[in-house]
Design a protein around this motif. Structure first.
Motif, PDB file in Angstrom:
ATOM      1  N   ARG A  31      37.765  44.402  46.736  1.00  0.00           N
ATOM      2  CA  ARG A  31      37.952  45.768  45.911  1.00  0.00           C
ATOM      3  C   ARG A  31      36.839  46.006  44.757  1.00  0.00           C
ATOM      4  O   ARG A  31      36.767  47.004  44.224  1.00  0.00           O
ATOM      5  N   ASN A  32      36.286  44.789  44.199  1.00  0.00           N
ATOM      6  CA  ASN A  32      35.197  44.858  43.271  1.00  0.00           C
ATOM      7  C   ASN A  32      33.884  44.213  43.637  1.00  0.00           C
ATOM      8  O   ASN A  32      33.581  42.928  43.110  1.00  0.00           O
ATOM      9  N   ARG A  33      33.280  44.347  44.738  1.00  0.00           N
ATOM     10  CA  ARG A  33      32.059  44.037  45.335  1.00  0.00           C
ATOM     11  C   ARG A  33      30.891  43.961  44.333  1.00  0.00           C
ATOM     12  O   ARG A  33      30.024  43.219  44.371  1.00  0.00           O
ATOM     13  N   THR A  65      33.985  37.026  31.351  1.00  0.00           N
ATOM     14  CA  THR A  65      35.394  37.477  31.073  1.00  0.00           C
ATOM     15  C   THR A  65      36.432  36.940  31.714  1.00  0.00           C
ATOM     16  O   THR A  65      36.484  36.569  32.818  1.00  0.00           O
ATOM     17  N   THR A  66      37.247  36.190  30.887  1.00  0.00           N
ATOM     18  CA  THR A  66      38.408  35.112  31.650  1.00  0.00           C
ATOM     19  C   THR A  66      39.791  35.946  31.625  1.00  0.00           C
ATOM     20  O   THR A  66      40.012  36.704  30.564  1.00  0.00           O
ATOM     21  N   VAL A  67      40.446  36.078  32.562  1.00  0.00           N
ATOM     22  CA  VAL A  67      41.840  36.548  32.770  1.00  0.00           C
ATOM     23  C   VAL A  67      42.878  35.739  33.213  1.00  0.00           C
ATOM     24  O   VAL A  67      42.331  35.311  34.214  1.00  0.00           O
ATOM     25  N   PRO A  68      43.802  34.986  32.426  1.00  0.00           N
ATOM     26  CA  PRO A  68      44.695  34.375  32.906  1.00  0.00           C
ATOM     27  C   PRO A  68      45.798  35.082  33.909  1.00  0.00           C
ATOM     28  O   PRO A  68      46.346  36.035  33.568  1.00  0.00           O
ATOM     29  N   LYS A 250      49.165  46.248  43.915  1.00  0.00           N
ATOM     30  CA  LYS A 250      49.181  46.678  42.274  1.00  0.00           C
ATOM     31  C   LYS A 250      48.867  45.664  41.480  1.00  0.00           C
ATOM     32  O   LYS A 250      48.640  45.929  40.607  1.00  0.00           O
ATOM     33  N   LEU A 251      49.149  44.193  42.179  1.00  0.00           N
ATOM     34  CA  LEU A 251      48.723  43.142  41.057  1.00  0.00           C
ATOM     35  C   LEU A 251      47.204  43.287  40.886  1.00  0.00           C
ATOM     36  O   LEU A 251      46.685  42.935  39.903  1.00  0.00           O
ATOM     37  N   ILE A 252      46.411  43.749  41.773  1.00  0.00           N
ATOM     38  CA  ILE A 252      44.969  43.836  41.550  1.00  0.00           C
ATOM     39  C   ILE A 252      44.738  44.907  40.638  1.00  0.00           C
ATOM     40  O   ILE A 252      43.796  44.931  39.756  1.00  0.00           O
ATOM     41  N   ASP A 253      45.298  45.983  40.636  1.00  0.00           N
ATOM     42  CA  ASP A 253      45.284  46.996  39.848  1.00  0.00           C
ATOM     43  C   ASP A 253      45.327  46.511  38.317  1.00  0.00           C
ATOM     44  O   ASP A 253      44.706  46.862  37.187  1.00  0.00           O
ATOM     45  N   ILE A 254      46.304  45.568  38.321  1.00  0.00           N
ATOM     46  CA  ILE A 254      46.753  44.827  36.733  1.00  0.00           C
ATOM     47  C   ILE A 254      45.561  44.344  36.264  1.00  0.00           C
ATOM     48  O   ILE A 254      45.074  44.034  35.112  1.00  0.00           O
ATOM     49  N   HIS A 256      42.475  44.476  37.138  1.00  0.00           N
ATOM     50  CA  HIS A 256      41.474  45.811  36.853  1.00  0.00           C
ATOM     51  C   HIS A 256      41.453  45.942  35.547  1.00  0.00           C
ATOM     52  O   HIS A 256      40.590  46.121  34.707  1.00  0.00           O
ATOM     53  N   ASP A 257      42.877  46.371  35.135  1.00  0.00           N
ATOM     54  CA  ASP A 257      42.891  46.937  33.735  1.00  0.00           C
ATOM     55  C   ASP A 257      42.808  45.815  32.717  1.00  0.00           C
ATOM     56  O   ASP A 257      42.418  46.104  31.742  1.00  0.00           O
TER      57      ASP A 257
END
Length: 309
Positions: A31-33, A65-68, A250-254, A256-257
Motif C-alpha cells: 500500500r506504500n510502495r 520513523t518508528t511505530v510500535p 483498517k489496521l494498515i490505515d491505523i 498510516h495515521d
C-alpha cells in the motif's frame, strides 16, 4: 535524506505469529510502495530493534520513523522501546529517530472489532437456522440478547488494562449487545475462566468471545483450547470465538495515521475515539473548514450539568 519507517512487532514464541506479522508488513509495503518500510521485533524473535537500526544506519538511512505495532501502551511502549531508541541515538548521533504512537484507542480499532463481531454473528445465525433439537443452544441468535467477552493479553500496567475497559464500554454503546464483559488471558485478573463464568451469569443465550489480539500466537491458541474445554461445561449457552485482527485493511490505515502524525508533528490529545472530534471531522468534510479541536472544547463546555444539551 534517506528515510525509512520501522514497524516494531512484539514478537512471539510461536513462529506462526511472527510469520503473520511479517506478512502484514508486506501488505503495508504494497500500500506504500514509495516508502521504505522495515520490520523488527521487541523480543522473542529476530531481527531486534537495535540490530535493524544499526543496519539501516550502515546502509545510509538518515531518518527513521518508528511505530510500535502494539495495541495497548504498557511497559514495552512506555519504557523499553524508548530506552532502546535512546541507545541507538547514542550509537548514531547523525541519525534522526522519531517515535510514533502505538495503535491505541483509534477509531478504526472499533471498526475492526465490530466487523469481527459481525463475522462471528454469521456463524451463529447459520447455527441457529440449522437442523437442531429444540434446546437452549438451538435458540435463534439475537444481538440484543448476546454477551461479548472482550479478551486482552493482560498487563501489570493499570493504564493499559483500563484502556481495554474503555473500549468495552464504547463497544457496548455502539453494538447494542446486552453485555460486554472483559477478561485477560494472562498477567492480571479477571482471567479467562472467570470471564467465561461472568459472561454465562449474564443470562444470555449466546457468548461471543472477541479477542483483542493482532495475530495468532501462544496466548491465542491457549484461549482456543480453554474455550473448547470450558464450553463443554455449560449446556445452555452457545459460545463462538471471533477472529483476531489479522490482515484487516483498517489496521494498515491505523499504521498510516501513526506515521503521518510523526511526519506532521501533530500534537495528540487522548481524543482518537472522541465523538465530538469525529463529528467535527465529518462536519468539516461536509460543510467546509473549521477547527475540530475548537469544536471539541465548545461542545464539552456547553453540556448541561445533567448531561443533556
Amino acid at each position: 535524506m534517506q528515510e525509512a519507517v520501522l514497524l516494531i512487532g512484539h514478537g512471539s514464541r510461536d513462529p506462526e505469529g511472527n510469520s503473520q506479522f511479517e506478512q502484514f508488513v508486506e501488505k503495508v509495503r504494497e500500500r506504500n510502495r514509495q516508502t521504505r518500510i522495515e520490520l523488527c521485533f521487541l523480543e522473542l524473535a529476530d531481527p531486534s530493534i537495535g540490530e535493524t537500526i544499526d543496519r539501516l544506519a550502515a546502509e545510509g538511512v538518515t531518518h527513521i520513523t518508528t511505530v510500535p505495532v502494539i495495541l495497548l501502551a504498557a511497559g514495552h511502549v512506555k519504557v523499553e522501546i524508548p530506552h532502546i531508541l535512546d541507545q541507538a541515538r547514542l550509537r548514531h548521533p547523525h541519525l534522526t529517530i522519531q517515535y510514533g504512537r502505538h495503535l491505541g484507542l483509534h477509531e478504526e480499532v472499533l471498526t475492526i472489532l465490530e466487523e469481527r463481531l459481525q463475522e462471528a454473528e454469521v456463524s451463529l445465525q447459520t447455527y441457529s437456522e440449522g437442523d437442531l433439537q429444540e434446546d437452549a443452544k438451538g435458540a435463534s441468535y439475537d444481538r440484543s440478547n448476546a454477551t461479548i467477552l472482550l479478551v486482552g493479553r493482560g498487563s501489570s500496567d493499570q493504564d493499559a488494562n483500563g484502556d481495554l475497559y474503555k473500549l468495552a464500554r464504547i463497544l457496548w454503546e455502539r453494538t447494542g449487545v446486552a453485555n460486554v464483559e472483559v477478561c485477560f488471558i494472562g498477567v492480571t485478573w479477571p482471567d479467562f475462566p472467570t470471564g467465561i463464568k461472568r459472561a454465562v451469569r449474564t443470562g444470555t443465550s449466546h457468548v461471543i468471545v472477541l479477542p483483542y489480539f493482532l495475530f495468532t500466537g501462544i496466548l491465542m491458541k491457549r484461549m482456543e483450547e480453554m474455550l473448547a474445554e470450558l464450553a463443554t461445561e455449560v449446556s445452555h449457552v452457545q459460545f463462538t470465538l471471533a477472529q483476531y485482527f489479522g490482515y484487516h485493511p483498517k489496521l494498515i490505515d491505523i499504521i498510516h495515521d501513526r506515521v503521518q502524525e510523526v511526519a506532521t508533528g501533530e500534537a495528540q490529545m487522548n481524543c482518537d475515539l472522541c465523538k465530538y472530534r469525529l463529528e467535527a471531522v465529518h462536519h468539516h468534510h461536509d460543510h467546509g473548514t473549521h477547527d475540530p479541536h475548537r469544536d471539541h472544547h465548545e461542545a464539552t463546555h456547553h453540556v448541561h450539568p445533567t448531561g443533556r444539551r
